[in-house]
Motif scaffolding. Structure first.
Motif, PDB file in Angstrom:
ATOM      1  N   TYR A  44       0.858  -1.036  -0.099  1.00 57.51           N
ATOM      2  CA  TYR A  44      -0.047   0.029  -0.065  1.00 57.51           C
ATOM      3  C   TYR A  44       1.088   1.327  -0.127  1.00 57.51           C
ATOM      4  CZ  TYR A  44       0.803   1.488   4.900  1.00 57.51           C
ATOM      5  OH  TYR A  44       0.914   1.915   6.089  1.00 57.51           O
ATOM      6  N   GLY A  45       0.244   2.322   0.130  1.00 53.58           N
ATOM      7  CA  GLY A  45       1.041   3.519  -0.138  1.00 53.58           C
ATOM      8  C   GLY A  45       2.038   4.150   1.046  1.00 53.58           C
ATOM      9  N   GLY A  46       1.767   3.344   2.154  1.00 44.75           N
ATOM     10  CA  GLY A  46       2.890   3.557   3.150  1.00 44.75           C
ATOM     11  C   GLY A  46       2.400   4.568   4.247  1.00 44.75           C
ATOM     12  N   GLY A  47       1.321   4.976   4.153  1.00 49.44           N
ATOM     13  CA  GLY A  47       1.153   6.111   5.052  1.00 49.44           C
ATOM     14  C   GLY A  47       0.306   5.613   6.443  1.00 49.44           C
ATOM     15  N   ASN A  48       0.296   6.499   7.229  1.00 46.39           N
ATOM     16  CA  ASN A  48      -0.089   6.228   8.651  1.00 46.39           C
ATOM     17  C   ASN A  48      -1.527   7.003   9.222  1.00 46.39           C
ATOM     18  OD1 ASN A  48       0.325   5.028  11.154  1.00 46.39           O
ATOM     19  ND2 ASN A  48       1.182   6.775  12.262  1.00 46.39           N
ATOM     20  N   PHE A  73       9.046  12.971  -1.350  1.00 53.25           N
ATOM     21  CA  PHE A  73       8.174  14.273  -0.603  1.00 53.25           C
ATOM     22  C   PHE A  73       7.060  13.882   0.346  1.00 53.25           C
ATOM     23  CE2 PHE A  73       5.123  13.430  -4.006  1.00 53.25           C
ATOM     24  CZ  PHE A  73       3.805  13.603  -3.516  1.00 53.25           C
ATOM     25  N   LEU A  74       6.385  12.701   0.466  1.00 51.99           N
ATOM     26  CA  LEU A  74       5.501  12.283   1.190  1.00 51.99           C
ATOM     27  C   LEU A  74       6.106  11.779   2.717  1.00 51.99           C
ATOM     28  CD1 LEU A  74       2.502  10.807  -0.670  1.00 51.99           C
ATOM     29  CD2 LEU A  74       2.824  12.946   0.467  1.00 51.99           C
ATOM     30  N   VAL A  75       7.290  11.109   2.570  1.00 57.38           N
ATOM     31  CA  VAL A  75       8.110  10.783   3.756  1.00 57.38           C
ATOM     32  C   VAL A  75       8.694  11.988   4.465  1.00 57.38           C
ATOM     33  CG1 VAL A  75      10.097   9.580   4.552  1.00 57.38           C
ATOM     34  CG2 VAL A  75       8.915   8.600   2.606  1.00 57.38           C
ATOM     35  N   ASP A  76       8.987  12.946   3.651  1.00 63.18           N
ATOM     36  CA  ASP A  76       9.508  14.464   4.004  1.00 63.18           C
ATOM     37  C   ASP A  76       8.358  14.851   4.942  1.00 63.18           C
ATOM     38  OD1 ASP A  76      12.082  13.780   3.080  1.00 63.18           O
ATOM     39  OD2 ASP A  76      11.620  15.105   1.542  1.00 63.18           O
ATOM     40  N   ARG A  77       7.215  14.596   4.659  1.00 68.14           N
ATOM     41  CA  ARG A  77       6.151  15.223   5.666  1.00 68.14           C
ATOM     42  C   ARG A  77       5.721  14.675   6.818  1.00 68.14           C
ATOM     43  NH1 ARG A  77       1.653  16.584   0.925  1.00 68.14           N
ATOM     44  NH2 ARG A  77       2.984  17.934  -0.407  1.00 68.14           N
ATOM     45  N   GLU A  78       6.358  13.456   7.102  1.00 67.64           N
ATOM     46  CA  GLU A  78       6.457  12.807   8.480  1.00 67.64           C
ATOM     47  C   GLU A  78       5.148  11.884   8.510  1.00 67.64           C
ATOM     48  OE1 GLU A  78       9.022  14.139  11.551  1.00 67.64           O
ATOM     49  OE2 GLU A  78       8.418  16.060  10.937  1.00 67.64           O
ATOM     50  N   ILE A  79       4.437  11.413   7.425  1.00 65.28           N
ATOM     51  CA  ILE A  79       3.413  10.792   7.502  1.00 65.28           C
ATOM     52  C   ILE A  79       3.561   8.948   7.107  1.00 65.28           C
ATOM     53  CG2 ILE A  79       1.588  12.543   6.913  1.00 65.28           C
ATOM     54  CD1 ILE A  79       1.327  11.350   4.220  1.00 65.28           C
ATOM     55  N   ALA A  80       4.825   8.711   7.031  1.00 64.10           N
ATOM     56  CA  ALA A  80       4.950   7.353   6.729  1.00 64.10           C
ATOM     57  C   ALA A  80       4.694   6.565   8.000  1.00 64.10           C
ATOM     58  CB  ALA A  80       6.465   7.051   6.181  1.00 64.10           C
ATOM     59  N   HIS A  81       4.114   5.346   7.820  1.00 66.53           N
ATOM     60  CA  HIS A  81       3.674   4.595   9.205  1.00 66.53           C
ATOM     61  C   HIS A  81       5.181   4.068   9.505  1.00 66.53           C
ATOM     62  CE1 HIS A  81       2.251   1.229  11.185  1.00 66.53           C
ATOM     63  NE2 HIS A  81       0.918   1.390  10.905  1.00 66.53           N
ATOM     64  N   PRO A  82       5.148   3.965  10.994  1.00 66.91           N
ATOM     65  CA  PRO A  82       6.373   3.864  11.498  1.00 66.91           C
ATOM     66  C   PRO A  82       6.939   2.346  11.725  1.00 66.91           C
ATOM     67  CG  PRO A  82       5.141   4.480  13.115  1.00 66.91           C
ATOM     68  CD  PRO A  82       4.183   4.382  11.760  1.00 66.91           C
ATOM     69  N   SER A  83       6.035   1.462  11.786  1.00 65.71           N
ATOM     70  CA  SER A  83       6.023   0.012  11.910  1.00 65.71           C
ATOM     71  C   SER A  83       5.927  -0.951  10.842  1.00 65.71           C
ATOM     72  CB  SER A  83       5.086  -0.443  13.019  1.00 65.71           C
ATOM     73  OG  SER A  83       5.110   0.593  14.328  1.00 65.71           O
ATOM     74  N   LEU A  84       6.295  -0.585   9.844  1.00 64.68           N
ATOM     75  CA  LEU A  84       5.976  -1.515   8.507  1.00 64.68           C
ATOM     76  C   LEU A  84       6.970  -2.680   8.407  1.00 64.68           C
ATOM     77  CD1 LEU A  84       5.452   1.166   5.882  1.00 64.68           C
ATOM     78  CD2 LEU A  84       3.630  -0.012   7.097  1.00 64.68           C
TER      79      LEU A  84
END
Length: 195
Positions: A44-48, A73-84
């Motif tokens: 999936y898109g990796g978001g949290n 650019f989305l990782v840099d906005r710190e919305i990546a899920h931390p536990s993938l």
């Protein structure tokens, strides 16, 4: 077994919002549980956030594999899920969509906005031109995709979509139907253009 412990993966496209009706969150949770029970890993898109975060949390909670694919650019906005299980960072949205398709054996849309619609539409289009041979499914809680189903039917009536290709696009809210569709799926015939 081409991918270690996971035999198959589903790419799930869904909203970065939860939607206004709790049924969408409930379906994201049910989908996550069902996927793990059937041996599917999640791509999936990796978001949290939104339905993305809900399905990732549920698959992880149930002990499943979760692969996130996210542009820088989305990782840099710190919305990546931390536990993938794994976060694959790519340069842009185009690379993200291609990578998600490459990593999965099925493409499924939960409710979402224009981005979700664009992603599952591209998966359907790529199947029609032979870029992949995997099933495309739209999970339809609360009749969310009923208007799209009607539009696909209209495409058939107006001669822009074959009936055979229409039957290769599943729109349902039944997990049993999804499993049967995946199990019996036969790739779309590659389109040819003749005058």
């Amino acid at each position: 077994m081409k991918r270690g412990k996971v035999l198959k993966r589903i790419a799930v496209y869904c909203g970065a919002n939860k939607g206004n009706n709790p049924v969408y969150q409930e379906q994201a949770e049910k989908l996550g549980k069902w996927m793990v029970s059937q041996g599917y890993g999640l791509v999936y898109g990796g978001g949290n956030v939104g339905l993305m975060g809900i399905i990732a949390d549920m698959v992880l909670q149930e002990g499943g594999e979760v692969i996130g694919v996210m542009p820088t650019f989305l990782v840099d906005r710190e919305i990546a899920h931390p536990s993938l299980t794994e976060l694959i960072v790519v340069k842009d949205m185009h690379e993200r969509k291609k990578k998600m398709m490459d990593e999965a054996d099925c493409y499924l849309a939960l409710p979402g906005g224009p981005g979700t619609l664009e992603e599952i539409s591209e998966a359907i289009s790529w199947a029609r031109v032979g870029e992949h041979a995997h099933p495309c499914v739209l999970l339809n809680p609360n009749g969310y995709y009923d208007l799209l189903a009607d539009f696909f039917n209209h495409m058939v009536t107006e001669g822009f979509l074959s009936q055979e290709d229409r039957e290769n696009i599943l729109i349902t809210e039944s997990f049993d139907t999804i499993e049967e569709f995946i199990r019996n799926y036969q790739a779309m015939k590659v389109r040819s253009y003749k005058e």
